[in-house]
Structures are given as structure tokens and as C-alpha cells.
Design a protein around this motif. Structure first.
Motif, PDB file in Angstrom:
ATOM      1  N   ALA A 143       0.185 -19.539   2.337  1.00  0.00           N
ATOM      2  CA  ALA A 143      -1.016 -20.097   2.912  1.00  0.00           C
ATOM      3  C   ALA A 143      -2.314 -19.970   1.795  1.00  0.00           C
ATOM      4  CB  ALA A 143      -1.750 -19.567   4.228  1.00  0.00           C
ATOM      5  N   ALA A 144      -2.070 -20.252   0.568  1.00  0.00           N
ATOM      6  CA  ALA A 144      -3.127 -20.153  -0.666  1.00  0.00           C
ATOM      7  C   ALA A 144      -4.002 -21.392  -0.467  1.00  0.00           C
ATOM      8  CB  ALA A 144      -2.331 -20.402  -1.953  1.00  0.00           C
ATOM      9  N   ALA A 145      -5.500 -20.875  -0.617  1.00  0.00           N
ATOM     10  CA  ALA A 145      -6.386 -21.739  -0.661  1.00  0.00           C
ATOM     11  C   ALA A 145      -7.228 -21.581  -1.925  1.00  0.00           C
ATOM     12  CB  ALA A 145      -7.137 -21.651   0.391  1.00  0.00           C
ATOM     13  N   TRP A 150     -12.560 -20.617 -10.781  1.00  0.00           N
ATOM     14  CA  TRP A 150     -11.797 -20.818  -9.464  1.00  0.00           C
ATOM     15  C   TRP A 150     -11.562 -19.918  -9.005  1.00  0.00           C
ATOM     16  CZ3 TRP A 150     -11.170 -25.595  -7.617  1.00  0.00           C
ATOM     17  CH2 TRP A 150      -9.992 -25.893  -6.628  1.00  0.00           C
ATOM     18  N   GLU A 151     -11.513 -19.747  -7.632  1.00  0.00           N
ATOM     19  CA  GLU A 151     -11.110 -18.591  -6.743  1.00  0.00           C
ATOM     20  C   GLU A 151      -9.937 -18.933  -5.964  1.00  0.00           C
ATOM     21  OE1 GLU A 151     -12.965 -15.822  -3.019  1.00  0.00           O
ATOM     22  OE2 GLU A 151     -14.116 -17.141  -4.105  1.00  0.00           O
ATOM     23  N   VAL A 152      -8.943 -18.032  -5.859  1.00  0.00           N
ATOM     24  CA  VAL A 152      -7.581 -18.341  -4.955  1.00  0.00           C
ATOM     25  C   VAL A 152      -7.747 -17.216  -4.011  1.00  0.00           C
ATOM     26  CG1 VAL A 152      -5.141 -18.581  -4.795  1.00  0.00           C
ATOM     27  CG2 VAL A 152      -6.539 -19.584  -6.883  1.00  0.00           C
ATOM     28  N   VAL A 153      -7.335 -17.544  -2.831  1.00  0.00           N
ATOM     29  CA  VAL A 153      -7.173 -16.305  -1.534  1.00  0.00           C
ATOM     30  C   VAL A 153      -5.891 -16.669  -1.076  1.00  0.00           C
ATOM     31  CG1 VAL A 153      -9.762 -16.157  -1.346  1.00  0.00           C
ATOM     32  CG2 VAL A 153      -8.449 -17.704  -0.038  1.00  0.00           C
ATOM     33  N   ASP A 205      -1.357 -10.807  -2.224  1.00  0.00           N
ATOM     34  CA  ASP A 205      -1.873 -10.732  -3.605  1.00  0.00           C
ATOM     35  C   ASP A 205      -0.896 -11.539  -4.477  1.00  0.00           C
ATOM     36  OD1 ASP A 205      -2.918 -10.361  -6.106  1.00  0.00           O
ATOM     37  OD2 ASP A 205      -2.855  -8.137  -5.880  1.00  0.00           O
ATOM     38  N   LEU A 206      -1.321 -12.656  -5.225  1.00  0.00           N
ATOM     39  CA  LEU A 206      -0.365 -13.410  -5.894  1.00  0.00           C
ATOM     40  C   LEU A 206       0.161 -12.889  -7.162  1.00  0.00           C
ATOM     41  CD1 LEU A 206      -2.001 -16.953  -5.595  1.00  0.00           C
ATOM     42  CD2 LEU A 206      -0.214 -16.038  -4.067  1.00  0.00           C
ATOM     43  N   ASP A 207      -0.776 -11.880  -7.576  1.00  0.00           N
ATOM     44  CA  ASP A 207      -0.263 -10.904  -8.727  1.00  0.00           C
ATOM     45  C   ASP A 207       1.034 -10.266  -8.584  1.00  0.00           C
ATOM     46  OD1 ASP A 207      -2.386 -11.934 -10.223  1.00  0.00           O
ATOM     47  OD2 ASP A 207      -3.644 -10.175 -10.024  1.00  0.00           O
TER      48      ASP A 207
END
Length: 327
Positions: free
Chosen positions: A117-119, A91-94, A98-100
Motif C-alpha cells: 500500500a505504498a503512497a 519525494w517521500e514514500v510511505v 519499510d521498503l529498504d
């Protein structure tokens, strides 16, 4: 690229799907990641774009799937698999940030994913692999369904995520590939080839029609293929048992059927189901074949929805008069 590379890449994808890290504790079900991946496979099959917005395309659909096919919980958490599935290399999240940098001890929150606005979706290489090989979509879907859900729910889940249904004989062969072929015969023999709830025993010539051997603790959740983990159920009661509309309660003389307070409807079939509430189920031929209370307890905690109707019935429903409130 060598001639063997596409096959290895294909096999590698299926290995990653089969090996996703699913949270486990005391037999609790956690189908969050499988449901999200099935939702994504449905998008691939329909030719939709690779990355889907968490807030407007994923969250509500995944909440609905968790309410319908996940364990009974008061609040579903679609943010958990969305943010954690990248750890499984599937899975890839953009996002706008940076969510970290904003992840706390409890992980990223539902609100944070929406605000940033994560996708998310499959990686570009995995997406290309799936688009080039439609059979891989079906194989991955079957792996997820067989590994985490009972066969009676597979078509319902496919419909919910927008995946096409395979030929019935192929689905049945996949579902039974890792199960003891003697389980069905042993359970039906123990219950004298009649539904434990309604006594259904229709035959076409000498063949039983519409009678199943149901697992109490799901096979996909570690339930063994043994008679004490089985019930002979007609198609109706098997489906409602696996969906959590009905369950079992232990009594001194065996087990009684309980119907969820979330069951409703106006048809005669619904009325018949409601009328089964509180009635004893048919005992197997031998007392040692009766359902194991531990498996029944698992079903009540992990599958049964809502509460037993008699716990929630109003005084009017019980034919009693409500006491007047003291002034």
C-alpha cells in the motif's frame, strides 16, 4: 526565520528539480523521474492531497505517460522512479512495511509497492512551499519540460498530467533560452524555407507561417544546434516527428521518410501522412548539411514508435497474395 529564507528555500527547491539524477547511457532517454514529478505538480495545482497511492493513483497514469512520451520500450516501469526519487530529496514514500527491508538488487518491484500500500508525494515542507507559491509550480514544470522534452511536446504533456498551459510567448521564451538563436535561421535557409517532407512554405506577407526548425536528436538529450541535426518541418510533420509517428531511413541518395505501423486514422490528413511513407525527403542545399546518420539513428532508437510500416505490412496491404499454408 529571516527575510531571505523563503527565497533561498524556493531557489533550493528549483535547484533540486534541475539536478535530479536521471539514468544515462549512450544517449538513451530516461524521462521517468521528470514525468512523475510533473504528475505530482499537476496534483498540487489541482489541490489534491499530498500523498497518492502507487497502485490506484500513480502506476497506471505514469505507465500511460511513459508509453506516450518516453522512449519506445516494450514494458514501462513506473515503480522505478517512484521508489528511487527519494534519493533526490524530492519525494517521500510511505508504506505498510519499510521498503529498504524488501529491496532486492533490481530495486522494489511493482507488485511489492502495491502489496505494501505504498503512497508517495512531495515532502510536507515542499508541498507547503508549492501551495503557498503557485508560480513555483509553474517554474518547476517549465524546468522539467525544458530539460527533458522538446518544446513541441510541452503542451501535450501538460494536458496529460493536468497542468495548466502558460501564455504561449512565455513558453516560447523559456524553450529558446538555452538554444542557439541562429539554429532556426540556418536550418530553414539550408532547406530553402520549405518543409523537408511536404514542401509547405506558406507566408503571411513576408513572414513564414507554421514552419519550424526541428532537432533530430533532441536538444534536451544533448543534440547540438547545428544544421546536420536539424530539419525544416511544417507544424504537422514536426509534431509527428517528435512524437515518433514518423522517422528517417538512410538510403544511397539521402534519406526517406518512414511511418510507424502504430499510425492509424480515417481522415484525409492521415492518408496524406501514410502516403509519405518511403518517399525521399528534400535534401538541403549542400550535401554537407544533410542529416548526420548518428543523429538519425538516435531518433530511430529513442523516439520512433513501433516499426516501419513496410516491415509489418501484410501481403494484402502490399497487394500480394498470401501463400497457402502447406498441409
Amino acid at each position: 526565520m529571516s527575510a531571505g529564507s523563503p527565497t533561498m528555500t524556493r531557489d533550493d527547491f528549483l535547484r533540486r528539480v534541475a539536478g535530479i539524477n536521471v539514468w544515462k547511457r549512450d544517449g538513451e532517454r530516461a524521462p521517468h523521474k521528470p514525468l512523475l514529478l510533473l504528475l505530482a505538480l499537476g496534483r498540487v495545482q489541482r489541490g489534491e492531497r499530498r500523498l497518492a497511492g502507487y497502485g490506484d493513483e500513480i502506476a497506471d497514469d505514469l505507465k500511460s505517460l511513459l508509453r506516450r512520451f518516453g522512449p519506445p520500450r516494450s514494458v514501462p516501469h513506473p515503480e522505478a522512479p517512484f521508489a528511487r526519487l527519494p534519493n533526490d530529496d524530492l519525494w517521500e514514500v510511505v508504506a505498510d512495511e519499510d521498503l529498504d527491508r524488501i529491496t532486492g538488487k533490481g530495486g522494489v518491484t511493482h507488485r511489492q509497492l502495491i502489496d505494501r500500500a505504498a503512497a508517495g508525494g512531495f515532502s510536507r515542507s515542499d508541498q507547503q512551499l508549492l501551495l503557498a507559491d503557485p508560480r513555483l509550480v509553474e517554474e518547476a514544470a517549465r524546468e522539467l519540460l525544458a530539460g527533458h522534452f522538446e518544446p513541441s511536446l510541452h503542451n501535450d504533456i501538460r494536458d496529460a498530467v493536468g497542468l495548466s498551459r502558460p501564455a504561449e510567448h512565455r513558453a516560447a521564451a523559456t524553450a529558446s533560452s538555452t538554444r542557439d538563436p541562429g539554429f532556426r535561421h540556418a536550418v530553414l535557409r539550408a532547406y530553402e524555407r520549405r518543409c523537408a517532407v511536404c514542401g509547405f512554405d506558406v507566408r503571411l506577407d513576408d513572414d513564414l507561417v507554421g514552419l519550424d526548425a526541428a532537432h533530430i536528436r533532441w536538444h534536451s538529450a544533448g543534440g547540438p544546434d547545428e544544421v546536420r541535426n536539424g530539419l525544416a518541418l511544417c507544424i504537422l510533420h514536426h509534431r509527428t516527428f517528435d512524437r515518433g509517428a514518423i522517422g528517417l531511413r538512410r538510403t544511397r541518395d539521402g534519406f526517406r521518410l518512414v511511418v510507424s505501423d502504430e499510425v492509424n486514422g480515417q481522415s484525409p490528413a492521415c492518408r496524406q501522412l501514410l502516403d509519405c511513407h518511403g518517399k525521399p525527403i528534400r535534401n538541403p542545399q549542400r550535401s554537407r548539411q544533410r542529416p548526420d546518420p548518428d543523429f538519425v539513428d538516435w531518433h530511430r532508437k529513442q523516439v520512433f514508435r513501433g516499426r516501419s510500416r513496410d516491415l509489418e505490412a501484410s501481403a494484402d496491404e502490399r497487394g500480394e497474395r498470401k501463400p497457402e499454408r502447406m498441409k
